[in-house]
Write a protein that holds these residues in place. Structure first.
Motif, PDB file in Angstrom:
ATOM      1  N   GLN A  80      31.011  41.383  39.698  1.00  0.00           N
ATOM      2  CA  GLN A  80      31.775  40.410  40.487  1.00  0.00           C
ATOM      3  C   GLN A  80      33.226  40.501  40.039  1.00  0.00           C
ATOM      4  O   GLN A  80      33.519  40.462  38.846  1.00  0.00           O
ATOM      5  CB  GLN A  80      31.231  38.998  40.257  1.00  0.00           C
ATOM      6  CG  GLN A  80      31.951  37.939  41.060  1.00  0.00           C
ATOM      7  CD  GLN A  80      31.442  36.538  40.754  1.00  0.00           C
ATOM      8  OE1 GLN A  80      30.880  36.293  39.695  1.00  0.00           O
ATOM      9  NE2 GLN A  80      31.653  35.633  41.675  1.00  0.00           N
ATOM     10  N   GLN A  81      34.117  40.648  40.998  1.00  0.00           N
ATOM     11  CA  GLN A  81      35.549  40.767  40.728  1.00  0.00           C
ATOM     12  C   GLN A  81      36.291  39.650  41.454  1.00  0.00           C
ATOM     13  O   GLN A  81      35.744  39.038  42.372  1.00  0.00           O
ATOM     14  CB  GLN A  81      36.081  42.118  41.232  1.00  0.00           C
ATOM     15  CG  GLN A  81      35.384  43.328  40.675  1.00  0.00           C
ATOM     16  CD  GLN A  81      35.809  43.653  39.266  1.00  0.00           C
ATOM     17  OE1 GLN A  81      36.865  43.248  38.799  1.00  0.00           O
ATOM     18  NE2 GLN A  81      34.967  44.387  38.568  1.00  0.00           N
ATOM     19  N   GLN A  82      37.523  39.432  41.069  1.00  0.00           N
ATOM     20  CA  GLN A  82      38.341  38.445  41.761  1.00  0.00           C
ATOM     21  C   GLN A  82      39.786  38.921  41.764  1.00  0.00           C
ATOM     22  O   GLN A  82      40.282  39.450  40.766  1.00  0.00           O
ATOM     23  CB  GLN A  82      38.239  37.089  41.062  1.00  0.00           C
ATOM     24  CG  GLN A  82      38.916  35.970  41.828  1.00  0.00           C
ATOM     25  CD  GLN A  82      38.660  34.616  41.195  1.00  0.00           C
ATOM     26  OE1 GLN A  82      38.556  34.520  39.982  1.00  0.00           O
ATOM     27  NE2 GLN A  82      38.571  33.592  42.011  1.00  0.00           N
ATOM     28  N   ASP A  83      40.423  38.771  42.913  1.00  0.00           N
ATOM     29  CA  ASP A  83      41.851  39.042  43.010  1.00  0.00           C
ATOM     30  C   ASP A  83      42.490  37.928  43.834  1.00  0.00           C
ATOM     31  O   ASP A  83      41.845  36.921  44.122  1.00  0.00           O
ATOM     32  CB  ASP A  83      42.131  40.445  43.578  1.00  0.00           C
ATOM     33  CG  ASP A  83      41.641  40.638  45.001  1.00  0.00           C
ATOM     34  OD1 ASP A  83      41.348  39.642  45.702  1.00  0.00           O
ATOM     35  OD2 ASP A  83      41.555  41.799  45.435  1.00  0.00           O
ATOM     36  N   SER A  85      43.042  37.597  46.870  1.00  0.00           N
ATOM     37  CA  SER A  85      42.407  37.285  48.153  1.00  0.00           C
ATOM     38  C   SER A  85      40.985  36.731  47.996  1.00  0.00           C
ATOM     39  O   SER A  85      40.327  36.430  48.980  1.00  0.00           O
ATOM     40  CB  SER A  85      42.417  38.514  49.078  1.00  0.00           C
ATOM     41  OG  SER A  85      41.913  39.639  48.433  1.00  0.00           O
ATOM     42  N   ASN A  87      36.943  36.501  45.853  1.00  0.00           N
ATOM     43  CA  ASN A  87      35.877  37.224  45.145  1.00  0.00           C
ATOM     44  C   ASN A  87      35.401  38.419  45.952  1.00  0.00           C
ATOM     45  O   ASN A  87      35.376  38.375  47.178  1.00  0.00           O
ATOM     46  CB  ASN A  87      34.675  36.304  44.905  1.00  0.00           C
ATOM     47  CG  ASN A  87      34.942  35.285  43.826  1.00  0.00           C
ATOM     48  OD1 ASN A  87      35.420  35.608  42.758  1.00  0.00           O
ATOM     49  ND2 ASN A  87      34.620  34.031  44.108  1.00  0.00           N
ATOM     50  N   TYR A  88      35.013  39.462  45.257  1.00  0.00           N
ATOM     51  CA  TYR A  88      34.385  40.621  45.877  1.00  0.00           C
ATOM     52  C   TYR A  88      33.527  41.317  44.834  1.00  0.00           C
ATOM     53  O   TYR A  88      33.605  40.993  43.642  1.00  0.00           O
ATOM     54  CB  TYR A  88      35.424  41.575  46.483  1.00  0.00           C
ATOM     55  CG  TYR A  88      36.337  42.235  45.472  1.00  0.00           C
ATOM     56  CD1 TYR A  88      36.067  43.518  44.996  1.00  0.00           C
ATOM     57  CD2 TYR A  88      37.471  41.585  44.999  1.00  0.00           C
ATOM     58  CE1 TYR A  88      36.897  44.125  44.070  1.00  0.00           C
ATOM     59  CE2 TYR A  88      38.309  42.185  44.080  1.00  0.00           C
ATOM     60  CZ  TYR A  88      38.018  43.449  43.620  1.00  0.00           C
ATOM     61  OH  TYR A  88      38.831  44.050  42.708  1.00  0.00           O
ATOM     62  N   LEU A  89      32.681  42.222  45.283  1.00  0.00           N
ATOM     63  CA  LEU A  89      31.793  42.947  44.386  1.00  0.00           C
ATOM     64  C   LEU A  89      32.160  44.422  44.361  1.00  0.00           C
ATOM     65  O   LEU A  89      32.604  44.974  45.364  1.00  0.00           O
ATOM     66  CB  LEU A  89      30.336  42.806  44.847  1.00  0.00           C
ATOM     67  CG  LEU A  89      29.800  41.386  44.988  1.00  0.00           C
ATOM     68  CD1 LEU A  89      28.365  41.408  45.506  1.00  0.00           C
ATOM     69  CD2 LEU A  89      29.888  40.627  43.680  1.00  0.00           C
ATOM     70  N   THR A  90      31.955  45.051  43.206  1.00  0.00           N
ATOM     71  CA  THR A  90      32.089  46.498  43.110  1.00  0.00           C
ATOM     72  C   THR A  90      30.739  47.075  42.692  1.00  0.00           C
ATOM     73  O   THR A  90      29.994  46.452  41.931  1.00  0.00           O
ATOM     74  CB  THR A  90      33.161  46.927  42.080  1.00  0.00           C
ATOM     75  OG1 THR A  90      32.794  46.429  40.787  1.00  0.00           O
ATOM     76  CG2 THR A  90      34.536  46.403  42.470  1.00  0.00           C
ATOM     77  N   LYS A 121      26.371  40.965  53.422  1.00  0.00           N
ATOM     78  CA  LYS A 121      27.497  41.359  54.281  1.00  0.00           C
ATOM     79  C   LYS A 121      27.396  40.732  55.663  1.00  0.00           C
ATOM     80  O   LYS A 121      28.399  40.389  56.270  1.00  0.00           O
ATOM     81  CB  LYS A 121      27.552  42.879  54.425  1.00  0.00           C
ATOM     82  CG  LYS A 121      27.927  43.602  53.156  1.00  0.00           C
ATOM     83  CD  LYS A 121      27.860  45.102  53.398  1.00  0.00           C
ATOM     84  CE  LYS A 121      27.887  45.882  52.124  1.00  0.00           C
ATOM     85  NZ  LYS A 121      27.658  47.307  52.343  1.00  0.00           N
TER      86      LYS A 121
END
Length: 131
Positions: A80-83, A85, A87-90, A121
């Motif tokens: 789990q990542q965050q920037d 814009s 949260n998103y997943l890699t 998704k």
């Protein structure tokens, strides 16, 4: 028609310790100590990341076997990542054995066909009721 999947989760009286049953399998969920739990199991988010990684690996194994490709062990790391814009997943996928560039391209496309990732998704509809 495909058999429907089911999981039942009971949050115990012990802070955030949850016990889940699916088919004949039992799982434990909890929160880290810093979040008020006892760290007796993975968090729900960690289980979600695990479900995606397991599904992607199994989907790739199916695809490779149908083509007669010996790719060895498959490792999928989901983070789990965050920037700025949100949260998103890699997903980082690796194979024990060497693969060709053509195999790499086809496996990358097929990784996106994992049913669990497709559920997320596609924003699967959830109907909630209190009984």
């Amino acid at each position: 028609m495909a058999k429907l999947k089911k999981s039942e989760v009971v949050l115990t009286n012990r802070n955030y310790l949850a016990e889940a049953k699916t088919r004949n399998h039992f799982l434990t969920m909890d929160q880290p100590v810093a979040s008020g739990g006892d760290d007796s199991g993975a968090t729900p988010v960690e289980y979600l990341l695990t479900a995606i990684g397991g599904c992607v690996a199994m989907t790739l194994r199916t695809y490779a076997e149908r083509r007669g490709w010996d790719i060895g062990e498959i490792t999928v790391t989901v983070t789990q990542q965050q920037d700025e814009s949100g949260n998103y997943l890699t997903e980082k996928i690796s194979f024990e054995k060497e693969i060709t560039e053509e195999q790499r391209k086809k496996l990358l496309v097929f990784a996106g066909k994992c049913p669990v990732a497709k559920m997320i998704k596609g924003e699967t509809k959830i109907v909630t009721s209190i009984q």
